[in-house]
Design a protein around this motif. Sequence first.
Motif: not given
Length: 703
Positions: A189-191, A362-368, A385-394, A436-443
């Motif tokens: 996420l933070d790369a 949100f990502e669709a909104a950014l592109i639009a 989906e499996n690699g980026r979606a939030p997960a239920g915490p341990a 909490r929106l993932a794309a804001n970590c990249a923008r």
Amino acid sequence: MSLERYPFVRDWLIAKGNRIELLTGKVDIGQRISTALMRIAAEELTLPLSSIDVAPVRTDRSPDEGITSGSNSIQQSGAAQRRACATARDFAVRAGARLLNAKPEQIELSDGWLSTSNSGRRLHLIELLAQAPENLRVDQTAPVRISTLATADLPQRGLEGMVAGTFQYVHDLERPGMLHARIVRPPVLDARLEDCDEQALASAKGAGLKIVKDSSFLAIAGASEWSVVKAAERLQRACSWKADTALPTGDTFKNLRSKKAQRLAVIDGSPSLSAVVSDPPAAATYSADFARPYTLHGPLGPSAAMAEFKAGTLRIKTHSQGIFFLRDSIADSLGMEPDTIVVEHLPGAGCYGHNAADDAAFEAALIACALPGRPVLLKYSRSDENGRAPAGPAMSVSMRAQCNALGGISSLWMETRGDTHRGRPRPGPNRAGAARLAANCARSTDIPRLQPEPNMNRHAGLHRNLEPIYDIRETHLVKSLVPDGPIRPSALRCLGATTNIFAIESMMDELAQKAKVDPIEFRLDHLSDPRGRAVLTRLEQMTAEGPAPNCARGIAYAQYKNAMTRVGLAVDLAMSDKGDVKLEHVCLVADAGRVVDPDGLRAQLEGGVLQGASWALYERLRWGPDGRESLDWDSYPVLRFNNVPRIDIQVIEDRSASSVGAGEASPPPTVAAIANAIFSATGIRLRQMPFDPDAILQAALES
């Protein structure tokens, strides 16, 4: 709560021609809330179901009822709808009485028609409701109808189209001039994007594709979906990324238990900032620790969304469960006013929690916004989906109990540990929704990093169902928030209830065996709630013949949030020499109060059993230092059809009781019952999910 914000009948129902249209802020994600609301309206208004519609849930016309979560739809939207319909019926009866020159008590109402015994004239309720004033307020004391509709099967809205393949999901949308889009993803996420080969970018642009870039946010769009997919794959290979730190690996639960936590005492189901936090007792009759790994939502279809920015208005179609919070968080992220954004719910892959739906929207909104005037349809892949979606915490739960000479529990200490379950884009201090929106970590933005705060609501987050439903004289309960885990966490169906009930019901089973008391009788000995006792007594009757042939049986009981649906169940399973678990039979008894949609209730309970079984036996997110490794159904196995048990359900109904939520009532006790059945079959007590063959064989070697 809903009626306080939306006090008028027109907020909840509208007479349109010869039909009634119902309004709700709760979205239908397969839990049949639309069907339930139609049944409520039909019952209160005496109308045929065929004359009732449910409007699409949209931020510019629907009541804002927050997030569709927590099994609250019937208690919130359903209760509001029932009172609104009762008020509307009362208005129509009074209006009809005036027109028929009669008293309201003389009016007979049947199938939507109003009449009197001494007049041949009839008036239709919908025509009378069309004349209701705009400011007709919902009377919260209006009497509701006690009679019930026939409980014949009522198919879920849209089911025929789903079976025929004609139902339109958000993934299926097509619009003139539409662009397809894909995101070029970082490994974690933070790369940060360090470099992208200019020749690859030029090649994509030369092919007529559009590139959208904002710092490390990189997307590609075009008219041909396949061309976009292939170009995104080429760009992925052409990009280099840098992350400041690798994902921490090692023993998840050892790390979780050793990290510094914010510890709060839980009193009467709620955390306290002032109460003294108890440490574990020095000695205890019973001592055990339980754990659950990071868990994916695993929707069968990956997330998707459509967005279009035109004439200053941003319109988004999404399968998010919280479209109002999402709208406000996107508005904050983009510096727009909320009323210039319209978010509409459309069916998509069900998630029962916070999967990637909000991020995709949100990502669709950014592109639009970068490509105004054209609709943009963004789809995730399975690995996205499996690699980026939030997960239920341990989570990790520690328990210490003291028993009296007769085997009864006299005191209990419990501490539940884990990261936050509040990862949804919910607005709050320090721009928490946007954070909490993932794309804001990249923008390139000034949005601060999210700082999780403990959820202080009753039976919420980590401490959901931490308070035992049983009669225990002395309890010391601790909620410990451990933020900044290796995986982005958020709400997964049932939240902390699954792990907490797994721990409590395992303890009850172990103590019953130690006391040499039948597991149902042991629970009855600790339960004074008459409705809970009735559930367990009915379960005892259902299971009187004993387990299925060559099977062992496990018992569990729970009441979701200690206030909603009560569930008692028995799981019969068989074990192979290799540690494989074969589920054979589940007997389940439930009390959900007044039942609005019997078929929907059973579907929710049955689906919950299957999801709980999948969590119990299969699901665990794996990762390495460079990112997640559970990117498909082989690396992230789930329950398959070949291990679906026969499920028998009995419902105890009290028509005079309030309707309570059932959507999350059955998964937690299912997990516990499976653990108890495995112990019955093998003598091995498993305290860490999932109970897969490796875990069972390892436990056998250690025992």
